[in-house]
Write a protein that holds these residues in place. Structure first.
Motif, PDB file in Angstrom:
ATOM      1  N   ALA A 280       0.816  -1.216   0.000  1.00 47.28           N
ATOM      2  CA  ALA A 280       0.000   0.000   0.000  1.00 47.28           C
ATOM      3  C   ALA A 280       0.849   1.265   0.000  1.00 47.28           C
ATOM      4  O   ALA A 280       0.308   2.377  -0.029  1.00 47.28           O
ATOM      5  N   GLY A 281       2.177   1.102   0.030  1.00 45.27           N
ATOM      6  CA  GLY A 281       3.047   2.265  -0.028  1.00 45.27           C
ATOM      7  C   GLY A 281       3.476   2.802   1.317  1.00 45.27           C
ATOM      8  O   GLY A 281       4.121   3.852   1.394  1.00 45.27           O
ATOM      9  N   VAL A 282       3.138   2.094   2.398  1.00 43.19           N
ATOM     10  CA  VAL A 282       3.590   2.496   3.726  1.00 43.19           C
ATOM     11  C   VAL A 282       5.066   2.121   3.856  1.00 43.19           C
ATOM     12  O   VAL A 282       5.478   1.052   3.421  1.00 43.19           O
ATOM     13  N   SER A 283       5.861   2.992   4.433  1.00 44.16           N
ATOM     14  CA  SER A 283       7.286   2.712   4.600  1.00 44.16           C
ATOM     15  C   SER A 283       7.561   2.184   6.003  1.00 44.16           C
ATOM     16  O   SER A 283       6.745   2.331   6.919  1.00 44.16           O
ATOM     17  N   CYS A 284       8.733   1.595   6.179  1.00 42.42           N
ATOM     18  CA  CYS A 284       9.147   1.123   7.509  1.00 42.42           C
ATOM     19  C   CYS A 284       9.147   2.279   8.501  1.00 42.42           C
ATOM     20  O   CYS A 284       8.682   2.148   9.635  1.00 42.42           O
ATOM     21  N   ALA A 285       9.685   3.428   8.073  1.00 41.74           N
ATOM     22  CA  ALA A 285       9.807   4.573   8.967  1.00 41.74           C
ATOM     23  C   ALA A 285       8.456   5.132   9.383  1.00 41.74           C
ATOM     24  O   ALA A 285       8.328   5.688  10.478  1.00 41.74           O
ATOM     25  N   ASP A 286       7.441   5.009   8.545  1.00 40.34           N
ATOM     26  CA  ASP A 286       6.117   5.521   8.902  1.00 40.34           C
ATOM     27  C   ASP A 286       5.651   4.935  10.233  1.00 40.34           C
ATOM     28  O   ASP A 286       5.011   5.629  11.029  1.00 40.34           O
ATOM     29  N   CYS A 287       5.955   3.665  10.454  1.00 41.72           N
ATOM     30  CA  CYS A 287       5.482   2.971  11.649  1.00 41.72           C
ATOM     31  C   CYS A 287       6.527   2.919  12.764  1.00 41.72           C
ATOM     32  O   CYS A 287       6.186   3.077  13.945  1.00 41.72           O
ATOM     33  N   HIS A 288       7.786   2.667  12.390  1.00 43.56           N
ATOM     34  CA  HIS A 288       8.829   2.465  13.396  1.00 43.56           C
ATOM     35  C   HIS A 288       9.579   3.745  13.752  1.00 43.56           C
ATOM     36  O   HIS A 288      10.291   3.777  14.758  1.00 43.56           O
ATOM     37  N   MET A 289       9.434   4.783  12.928  1.00 43.87           N
ATOM     38  CA  MET A 289      10.074   6.076  13.191  1.00 43.87           C
ATOM     39  C   MET A 289       9.068   7.185  12.878  1.00 43.87           C
ATOM     40  O   MET A 289       9.283   8.006  11.988  1.00 43.87           O
ATOM     41  N   PRO A 290       7.966   7.224  13.590  1.00 45.93           N
ATOM     42  CA  PRO A 290       6.883   8.140  13.221  1.00 45.93           C
ATOM     43  C   PRO A 290       7.242   9.607  13.472  1.00 45.93           C
ATOM     44  O   PRO A 290       8.119   9.931  14.276  1.00 45.93           O
ATOM     45  N   TYR A 291       6.526  10.465  12.758  1.00 41.64           N
ATOM     46  CA  TYR A 291       6.645  11.896  13.034  1.00 41.64           C
ATOM     47  C   TYR A 291       6.055  12.183  14.412  1.00 41.64           C
ATOM     48  O   TYR A 291       5.015  11.634  14.779  1.00 41.64           O
ATOM     49  N   THR A 292       6.715  13.032  15.155  1.00 39.17           N
ATOM     50  CA  THR A 292       6.221  13.424  16.471  1.00 39.17           C
ATOM     51  C   THR A 292       6.544  14.894  16.698  1.00 39.17           C
ATOM     52  O   THR A 292       7.161  15.536  15.859  1.00 39.17           O
TER      53      THR A 292
END
Length: 427
Positions: A280-292
């Motif tokens: 679906a185009g989600v990257s590893c960083a989207d989940c494991h290194m999220p924006y905060t």
């Protein structure tokens, strides 16, 4: 105009002035999330130096030093042996170093420390083992090419002062994402992918995939190779290994069954890239290194950890079912995966034992034994693709259960083939 009307007009005027000021400020001010790029010298590997310019990112990176169990009970960052939950591993990896030490992975900041301390290395260990542990691999490859992989590991560890950190994934001059693992670069090139031209979104997975992937050592050179020429799915990687690539036959021979075995190495990217999130185009960083955010500044968290510890930042930007529901879904998937993984592992142990018993029988059919050994080799590789992977099936639940189901069936077929080879009739 009465007194009430005058008061309302005055209040309206004040509101217009206030909100007008806010709009102007938003329009002309730089966004709070803007980060000024610092001029860090090329080759600087010390994350503390980078942290002077990127304190929020560095502070979050330092959290990878924390040791804590996983919220679901699988994985985590505590240095415990995996065989405590799966004692069958002691038999499955009999005759090779993983039977001596197979601990859960800790955070990136511990990578070199854990390499130095593991019981899996010895005087004969090669420099290839630093490939995914330190940014020094970039310098080692520039100076020696692939020859660094065949140098003594002790020599390479003495030169590798820092664990996985900023320069592993960032260009010091531009902060652009990059990959430095030559094995990953070569594997992607063989698939027609030039990593230097990859999109930023692709790079947000590639920087992880350069280490969180399956590999083997080329015989003689200890060069690191990714088995991706035929694809990233279990059957495709097994087909690749079946052709004895680069003269590679086995990681070790199991002392009970005498089967030529393969040891899978954390194939997180392979499982993830063919799963729902990856496709679906989600990257590893989207989940494991999220924006905060902190103090109004938006930044990428460098506390690389389970998204279950950062559910609000990692998951709720896309999912609106609530954190309790999300955690329950992950726990259910992981429970189901572990149940099947544990079952398959136990049956593969029985397959090794059945082959050993069959081979001890006078007049056992050698062709039948060879068939049984091939079946147990494939069964354990399929099992290990999930056992060595870090999400306990969550990265791709359907493929995880399918692969483990095949591993279980292959183990039963190996037992049947061994019994047939020994002349034992099954009813």
């Amino acid at each position: 105009m009465n007194k009430l009307q005058k008061s309302l007009i005055a209040l309206l005027a004040v509101c217009l002035l206030f909100f007008g000021f806010v709009v102007v400020r938003i329009g002309v001010a730089k966004p709070a999330s803007a980060v000024k790029v610092a001029a860090i010298p090329a080759g600087e590997m010390d994350p503390a130096v980078w942290g002077k310019y990127y304190p929020l990112q560095y502070a979050s990176y330092q959290k990878t030093a924390e040791g804590a169990p996983s919220p679901t009970g699988y994985g985590g960052s505590v240095l415990v042996q995996k065989s405590q939950m799966q004692p069958e591993m002691l038999t499955l990896f009999k005759g090779m170093p993983f039977s001596k030490d197979y601990a859960e992975d800790r955070g990136h900041i511990h990578a070199m420390e854990d390499l130095r301390e593991t019981k899996r290395i010895g005087p004969a260990s090669k420099g290839a083992c630093i490939t995914c542990k330190t940014p020094y691999v970039e310098q080692a490859y520039k100076e020696h090419g692939w020859d660094y992989a065949n140098k003594p590991l002790t020599e390479m560890m003495d030169k590798a002062k820092f664990s996985v950190a900023c320069s592993t994934c960032h260009d010091p001059a531009t902060m652009n994402l990059r990959v430095i693992n030559p094995a990953f670069i070569e594997a992607q090139a063989a698939r027609g992918i030039d990593v230097t031209k990859a999109s930023r979104e692709d790079m947000r997975s590639f920087v992880c995939a350069q280490c969180h992937s399956e590999y083997y050592f080329e015989p003689g050179t200890t060069k690191v190779v990714f088995p991706w020429d035929k694809g990233l799915k279990p059957a495709e990687m097994y087909a690749y290994y079946s052709e004895t690539p680069r003269g590679f036959v086995q990681d070790w021979q199991h002392p009970d069954s005498q089967a030529a075995m393969l040891k899978a190495q954390h194939p997180d990217y392979e499982l993830f890239s063919t799963g729902n999130h990856g496709t679906a185009g989600v990257s590893c960083a989207d989940c494991h290194m999220p924006y905060t955010r902190k103090d109004g500044q938006k930044y990428t968290s460098h506390w690389v950890t389970s998204p279950l510890k950062t559910l609000d930042d990692s998951c709720t930007p896309c999912h609106n079912q609530g954190t309790a529901w999300l955690q329950e879904r992950v726990k259910t998937i992981q429970d189901q995966t572990f149940e099947l993984q544990h079952m398959a592992g136990q049956n593969i142990v029985k397959a090794h034992q059945a082959i050993q018993a069959a081979a001890a029988q006078p007049g056992a059919d050698q062709a039948g034994l060879a068939k049984a050994r091939e079946l147990v080799r494939k069964a354990q590789f399929y099992w290990d693709l999930l056992a060595a992977e870090n999400s306990m099936g969550f990265h791709n639940p359907s493929q995880a259960l399918n692969t483990l189901g095949q591993a279980n069936e292959l183990a039963h077929q190996a037992i049947e083939a061994a019994n047939t080879a020994a002349g034992i009739k099954m009813f």
